[in-house]
Scaffold this motif. Structure first.
Motif, PDB file in Angstrom:
ATOM      1  N   ASN A 380      66.647  33.695   2.963  1.00 22.54           N
ATOM      2  CA  ASN A 380      67.304  33.601   4.268  1.00 22.54           C
ATOM      3  C   ASN A 380      66.553  34.377   5.345  1.00 22.54           C
ATOM      4  N   LYS A 381      65.308  34.741   5.051  1.00 23.01           N
ATOM      5  CA  LYS A 381      64.505  35.526   5.998  1.00 23.01           C
ATOM      6  C   LYS A 381      63.420  34.667   6.623  1.00 23.01           C
ATOM      7  N   TRP A 382      63.436  34.593   7.943  1.00 19.36           N
ATOM      8  CA  TRP A 382      62.422  33.878   8.713  1.00 19.36           C
ATOM      9  C   TRP A 382      61.547  34.908   9.426  1.00 19.36           C
ATOM     10  N   SER A 383      60.227  34.707   9.369  1.00 20.56           N
ATOM     11  CA  SER A 383      59.296  35.576  10.090  1.00 20.56           C
ATOM     12  C   SER A 383      58.439  34.716  11.009  1.00 20.56           C
ATOM     13  N   ARG A 384      58.150  35.254  12.172  1.00 22.56           N
ATOM     14  CA  ARG A 384      57.384  34.518  13.176  1.00 22.56           C
ATOM     15  C   ARG A 384      56.323  35.425  13.756  1.00 22.56           C
ATOM     16  N   THR A 385      55.077  34.948  13.779  1.00 21.06           N
ATOM     17  CA  THR A 385      54.002  35.733  14.374  1.00 21.06           C
ATOM     18  C   THR A 385      54.113  35.708  15.889  1.00 21.06           C
ATOM     19  N   ARG A 386      53.335  36.529  16.541  1.00 24.05           N
ATOM     20  CA  ARG A 386      53.277  36.458  17.995  1.00 24.05           C
ATOM     21  C   ARG A 386      52.527  35.190  18.399  1.00 24.05           C
ATOM     22  N   THR A 387      52.737  34.754  19.615  1.00 28.06           N
ATOM     23  CA  THR A 387      52.060  33.580  20.142  1.00 28.06           C
ATOM     24  C   THR A 387      50.741  34.012  20.767  1.00 28.06           C
ATOM     25  N   VAL A 388      49.638  33.435  20.294  1.00 29.53           N
ATOM     26  CA  VAL A 388      48.334  33.672  20.910  1.00 29.53           C
ATOM     27  C   VAL A 388      48.145  32.591  21.969  1.00 29.53           C
ATOM     28  N   VAL A 389      48.052  33.010  23.205  1.00 28.25           N
ATOM     29  CA  VAL A 389      48.063  32.089  24.333  1.00 28.25           C
ATOM     30  C   VAL A 389      46.656  31.578  24.636  1.00 28.25           C
ATOM     31  N   GLY A 390      46.552  30.257  24.798  1.00 24.00           N
ATOM     32  CA  GLY A 390      45.317  29.641  25.267  1.00 24.00           C
ATOM     33  C   GLY A 390      44.139  29.784  24.337  1.00 24.00           C
ATOM     34  N   SER A 391      44.342  29.630  23.042  1.00 22.30           N
ATOM     35  CA  SER A 391      43.240  29.768  22.084  1.00 22.30           C
ATOM     36  C   SER A 391      43.299  28.647  21.053  1.00 22.30           C
ATOM     37  N   PHE A 392      42.131  28.048  20.766  1.00 22.88           N
ATOM     38  CA  PHE A 392      42.040  27.038  19.718  1.00 22.88           C
ATOM     39  C   PHE A 392      41.677  27.663  18.366  1.00 22.88           C
ATOM     40  N   SER A 393      41.347  28.950  18.367  1.00 22.72           N
ATOM     41  CA  SER A 393      41.055  29.679  17.127  1.00 22.72           C
ATOM     42  C   SER A 393      41.798  31.007  17.145  1.00 22.72           C
ATOM     43  N   PRO A 394      43.114  30.961  17.110  1.00 25.00           N
ATOM     44  CA  PRO A 394      43.897  32.206  17.220  1.00 25.00           C
ATOM     45  C   PRO A 394      43.776  33.071  15.976  1.00 25.00           C
ATOM     46  N   LYS A 395      43.893  34.376  16.184  1.00 23.78           N
ATOM     47  CA  LYS A 395      43.926  35.334  15.083  1.00 23.78           C
ATOM     48  C   LYS A 395      45.227  36.123  15.202  1.00 23.78           C
ATOM     49  N   TRP A 396      46.024  36.103  14.140  1.00 24.00           N
ATOM     50  CA  TRP A 396      47.294  36.816  14.136  1.00 24.00           C
ATOM     51  C   TRP A 396      47.217  38.101  13.318  1.00 24.00           C
ATOM     52  N   ASN A 397      46.716  37.995  12.092  1.00 20.89           N
ATOM     53  CA  ASN A 397      46.597  39.154  11.211  1.00 20.89           C
ATOM     54  C   ASN A 397      47.898  39.949  11.128  1.00 20.89           C
ATOM     55  N   GLU A 398      48.952  39.246  10.766  1.00 18.60           N
ATOM     56  CA  GLU A 398      50.263  39.869  10.590  1.00 18.60           C
ATOM     57  C   GLU A 398      50.719  39.660   9.153  1.00 18.60           C
ATOM     58  N   GLN A 399      51.359  40.672   8.605  1.00 21.19           N
ATOM     59  CA  GLN A 399      51.753  40.654   7.199  1.00 21.19           C
ATOM     60  C   GLN A 399      53.262  40.740   7.082  1.00 21.19           C
ATOM     61  N   PHE A 400      53.813  39.948   6.149  1.00 16.19           N
ATOM     62  CA  PHE A 400      55.263  39.905   5.941  1.00 16.19           C
ATOM     63  C   PHE A 400      55.552  40.009   4.446  1.00 16.19           C
ATOM     64  N   SER A 401      56.754  40.471   4.116  1.00 19.35           N
ATOM     65  CA  SER A 401      57.132  40.611   2.701  1.00 19.35           C
ATOM     66  C   SER A 401      58.570  40.156   2.500  1.00 19.35           C
ATOM     67  N   TRP A 402      58.844  39.667   1.294  1.00 25.82           N
ATOM     68  CA  TRP A 402      60.180  39.193   0.916  1.00 25.82           C
ATOM     69  C   TRP A 402      60.505  39.672  -0.497  1.00 25.82           C
ATOM     70  N   ASP A 403      61.776  39.925  -0.773  1.00 24.59           N
ATOM     71  CA  ASP A 403      62.237  40.201  -2.129  1.00 24.59           C
ATOM     72  C   ASP A 403      62.350  38.880  -2.888  1.00 24.59           C
ATOM     73  N   VAL A 404      61.899  38.854  -4.143  1.00 25.82           N
ATOM     74  CA  VAL A 404      61.919  37.646  -4.964  1.00 25.82           C
ATOM     75  C   VAL A 404      62.892  37.850  -6.121  1.00 25.82           C
ATOM     76  N   TYR A 405      63.845  36.914  -6.262  1.00 18.36           N
ATOM     77  CA  TYR A 405      64.841  36.985  -7.331  1.00 18.36           C
ATOM     78  C   TYR A 405      64.682  35.855  -8.348  1.00 18.36           C
ATOM     79  N   ASP A 406      63.928  34.836  -8.009  1.00 21.95           N
ATOM     80  CA  ASP A 406      63.756  33.690  -8.896  1.00 21.95           C
ATOM     81  C   ASP A 406      62.355  33.145  -8.695  1.00 21.95           C
ATOM     82  N   LYS A 407      61.585  33.058  -9.796  1.00 22.09           N
ATOM     83  CA  LYS A 407      60.195  32.599  -9.663  1.00 22.09           C
ATOM     84  C   LYS A 407      60.094  31.095  -9.425  1.00 22.09           C
ATOM     85  N   CYS A 408      61.153  30.361  -9.688  1.00 16.35           N
ATOM     86  CA  CYS A 408      61.132  28.905  -9.494  1.00 16.35           C
ATOM     87  C   CYS A 408      61.606  28.548  -8.087  1.00 16.35           C
TER      88      CYS A 408
END
Length: 421
Positions: A380-408
């Motif tokens: 139920n967790k949504w993550s969104r990077t920042r918007t890189v404006v006016g670029s056809f080769s954007p770089k975000w370099n943002e890291q996110f993590s989630w708790d895992v309860y089921d491998k399937c």
């Protein structure tokens, strides 16, 4: 000449991952951003100025940001952070102007040499404390430092590449974290009615029941008699916290026309008062007194208070409400947290960048651009990077993590193009 075809084949890249290395920790990473490349930013936090209606302009190379369109807070403070690519210039200029004048008369100016005058901060180092800087005969409170995307100000900073975005839309360029509320089944089983009386005591009532939760209305079939029987399930979906109310209304069908139906009783029940079923099964069937509708009961007639309805009311917390494709679900957990399986581990995703994006919009001056960000979802967790404006080769370099309860389960990502200006 044939058009160049897009190459969507898998390509090998060699990003410099690993977080902070070197003098602090030669053996490895020291930050939680070890799956992405470190990006260095020049942060300028503008707090307030001791003058009326001030404007602050910040310039680095060809990039310029301003507080002109920002609204001052109740204490005449901005508390706004601007972020620049430190490679875009050698001198950072901060100018304080008088906003009461049409062209903004310059009150004072402060220059910082990028290579010598600005400190570098690495979390968990403490924040750089703001200082008062002399601007002619006025003062400006601000702080300036070098940092990375690991800084706590990163999610709320106004990046220089988005300087053309209006203040009202800049919030759409920032990274966000959204926790979708968990969903729960609400089961309303209408069993039977007892001693129901319609307005015309000489006529046999034809009764149906309407249950309402939020904007959703569900109906039973019509049943004849003063003691009708339905045994019909009405199933709703509610979100946490379970604070809503289910409204039960009994109608007598008079002439076969919906607008002629007469209300003969009402009952309200809060979700928090229902049986919380945490194992597969059903709630007990109970009798509930029906309240007569307002101004419907004849004076001195107390028979309606004897009318009752038999129902099973339950929140089925042993189940998971699916809001995504079953084959690619990211969550199978029940609503009740006590039924969740043990934590298996953590899922960590580093979103680095993109290349070869196609132009998605064209401006009046002929420029073509793309403003891109990435959305990642798991559970139920949504993550969104920042918007890189006016670029056809954007770089975000943002890291996110989630708790895992089921491998399937499945993690999903998508790149989205947005129109900001």
């Amino acid at each position: 000449m044939a058009d160049k075809k897009d190459d969507f084949s898998v390509k090998k890249i060699s990003p410099k991952l690993g977080g902070e290395k070197g003098i602090r920790n030669p053996k490895g990473p020291t930050s939680s951003h070890d799956l992405v490349e470190q990006m260095e930013f020049l942060y300028v936090e503008v707090i307030k100025a001791d003058t009326y209606n001030p404007i602050v302009e910040i310039t680095l190379g060809n990039y310029k940001s301003s507080t002109k369109t920002l609204t001052l807070g109740p204490n005449m403070e901005w508390n706004q952070v601007f972020a620049f690519d430190k490679t875009k210039g050698d001198v950072l200029s901060v100018t304080l102007k008088d906003g009461r004048r049409e062209n903004g008369t310059v009150i004072g100016k402060q220059d910082f040499k990028v290579a010598a005058d600005i400190p570098f901060r690495v979390p968990p180092d403490a924040r750089i404390a703001p200082l008062w800087y002399s601007m002619g005969n006025m003062e400006l409170m601000m702080s300036v430092w070098f940092g990375t995307q690991a800084d706590e100000v990163y999610p709320r900073a106004w990046f220089a590449d988005a300087s053309e975005v209006s203040a009202s839309c800049v919030r759409n360029t920032r990274p966000k974290l959204y926790l979708a509320p968990r969903l729960c089944y609400v089961r309303v089983t209408i069993v039977s009615g007892h001693d129901l009386i319609c307005n015309d005591v000489e006529r046999t009532p034809s009764v149906y029941v309407r249950a309402t939760l939020g904007v959703v209305e569900l109906y039973t079939e019509v049943s004849l008699g003063s003691n009708p029987s339905w045994n019909q399930d009405l199933i709703f979906v509610a979100s946490e916290p379970l604070e809503e109310t289910v409204y039960i209304t009994l109608f007598d069908k008079v002439n076969g026309q919906p607008h002629d139906d007469e209300c003969i009783g009402v009952l309200n029940k809060k979700l928090s008062e229902m049986n919380a079923v945490k194992v597969p099964g059903s709630a007990p069937a109970l009798f509930y007194d029906i309240e007569p509708p307002v101004n419907l009961e004849p004076a001195g007639d107390s028979r309606r208070f004897a009318s009752r309805i038999k129902m099973k009311l339950a929140t089925d917390q042993a189940y998971h409400v699916f809001d995504e494709c079953l084959q690619y679900s990211s969550d199978y957990r029940a609503f009740a947290k006590g039924l969740w399986p043990d934590l298996l581990g953590k899922l960590e995703i580093g979103i680095l960048g993109a290349t070869g994006l196609q132009p998605m919009k064209e401006w009046r001056d002929g420029r073509r651009s793309t403003d891109a960000y990435v959305v990642a979802k798991y559970g139920n967790k949504w993550s969104r990077t920042r918007t890189v404006v006016g670029s056809f080769s954007p770089k975000w370099n943002e890291q996110f993590s989630w708790d895992v309860y089921d491998k399937c389960t499945t993690h999903s990502e998508s790149s989205i193009i947005t129109n900001l200006r």
